[in-house]
Design a protein around this motif. Sequence first.
Motif, mmCIF file in Angstrom:
data_model
loop_
_atom_site.group_PDB
_atom_site.id
_atom_site.type_symbol
_atom_site.label_atom_id
_atom_site.label_comp_id
_atom_site.label_asym_id
_atom_site.label_seq_id
_atom_site.Cartn_x
_atom_site.Cartn_y
_atom_site.Cartn_z
ATOM 1 N N ASP A 71 -44.775 43.524 8.732
ATOM 2 C CA ASP A 71 -45.810 43.364 6.977
ATOM 3 C C ASP A 71 -45.211 41.648 6.774
ATOM 4 O O ASP A 71 -44.119 40.920 7.010
ATOM 5 C CB ASP A 71 -44.981 44.710 6.578
ATOM 6 N N ARG A 72 -46.106 40.859 6.214
ATOM 7 C CA ARG A 72 -45.337 40.001 6.002
ATOM 8 C C ARG A 72 -44.578 39.302 5.094
ATOM 9 O O ARG A 72 -43.428 38.538 5.034
ATOM 10 C CB ARG A 72 -46.586 38.841 5.175
ATOM 11 N N SER A 73 -43.799 40.386 4.082
ATOM 12 C CA SER A 73 -42.956 40.659 3.023
ATOM 13 C C SER A 73 -41.621 40.520 3.241
ATOM 14 O O SER A 73 -40.812 40.111 3.589
ATOM 15 C CB SER A 73 -43.082 42.031 1.798
ATOM 16 N N ARG A 130 -46.439 47.084 16.269
ATOM 17 C CA ARG A 130 -46.642 46.535 15.526
ATOM 18 C C ARG A 130 -46.283 47.828 14.443
ATOM 19 O O ARG A 130 -45.473 48.326 12.795
ATOM 20 C CB ARG A 130 -48.089 46.998 14.249
ATOM 21 N N ARG A 134 -42.884 49.376 12.548
ATOM 22 C CA ARG A 134 -43.296 50.134 10.775
ATOM 23 C C ARG A 134 -42.079 51.639 11.557
ATOM 24 O O ARG A 134 -41.446 51.573 10.074
ATOM 25 C CB ARG A 134 -44.383 50.351 10.254
#
Length: 349
Positions: A71-73, A130, A134
């Motif tokens: 995730d970009r965050s 991904r 996560r």
Amino acid sequence: MITEIFRLAEGQEDEKIQRAAEIIRAGGLVAFPTETVYGLGADALREEAAAKIYAAKGRPSDNPLIAHIADRSALYELAASVPDWAERLADAFWPGPLTLVYPKKAIVPDGTTGGLKTVAVRMPSHETARKLIRAAGVPIAAPSANTSGRPSPTTARHVLEDMDGKVDCILDGGDVGIGLESTIIDATGPIPVILRPGYISVEMVREIVGEAETDRAVEHPLGQGETPKAPGMKYRHYAPRARLVIVTGGEEAVMERINGLTTEYEAAGTPCGVICTEETKAGYRCGNKKVIGSRKRQESIAHNLYAVLRQFDKEDTKVIFSESFDGGQLGQAIMNRLKKAAGYHIIRA
Ligand code: AMP
Ligand code: MG
């Protein structure tokens, strides 16, 4: 250690990925597929986990690891500053085969970055990668899952060849897509500098940000005392056991030269290999010919490069002659790997 293989059969992916994520959280090593090559993953925020990666690969500890995020965050937790143009590149190519190097925040241990004050970050597009990131809940440091210096793995079998008994588990997701490692771009200066070419070409970067340069170490062997910006570029890489020689020039001339060389070597009792294409295969008279792909589909050449080099290692070949594959979107990346594998041994036909 016993290396477990988790085959990602339909319907069981999530359970297997959860188990692999637990191994990462416990500080262990998990090899997993990405869209570029198989990675050898560990918790990027734990120095001792990264140390295990270096030990398993036999990798010099000054060669930093890429942190993979989902995730970009997560980027802003690792990178101390992100220039506007790097945001635009991430918008354009993430998730995907692009790694960006930023000044690092203190949370990233020196053990992950080989002592550098920068951190390399990539958001892969492969679904398994991904999901694993996560589920682990941490960025995953992952270099290619090969023994240092050998060709990168593009199948779970390649990983097993190098890593059996050295990693806790291998997530077997079949063949990877691209077959060459990510493009690495230095995002610590005013404009993008390509430190390692990959599927994302310098032209594609220029289309997004206007200007971009390629670091000298990409095309040239380093002189004594020269230090590349990507420390990994100074090591011999991707190398088969046989001596590899690249022959450049026009198609006919290259074929003629390789035919001359293989005839000469084989007459002297030296088993030769030839790396050729679907289009040229019939034109070679002797030597152990291997088709790397078709010039009409350059991505097939990228995809098969490492598998072909590994295949030669299983056979009694002493010298391999390869055609060259310049030009097009993938030419710079393919030739960068091939030249390094050849130790820059290139002859003009
Ligand atoms: P691998 O993951 O095995 O494909 O290797 C990672 C590559 O990324 C190596 O060539 C490293 O030198 C390069 N790299 C990783 N982190 C950095 C960084 N902070 N600055 C420059 N290059 C890096
Ligand atoms: Mg590597």
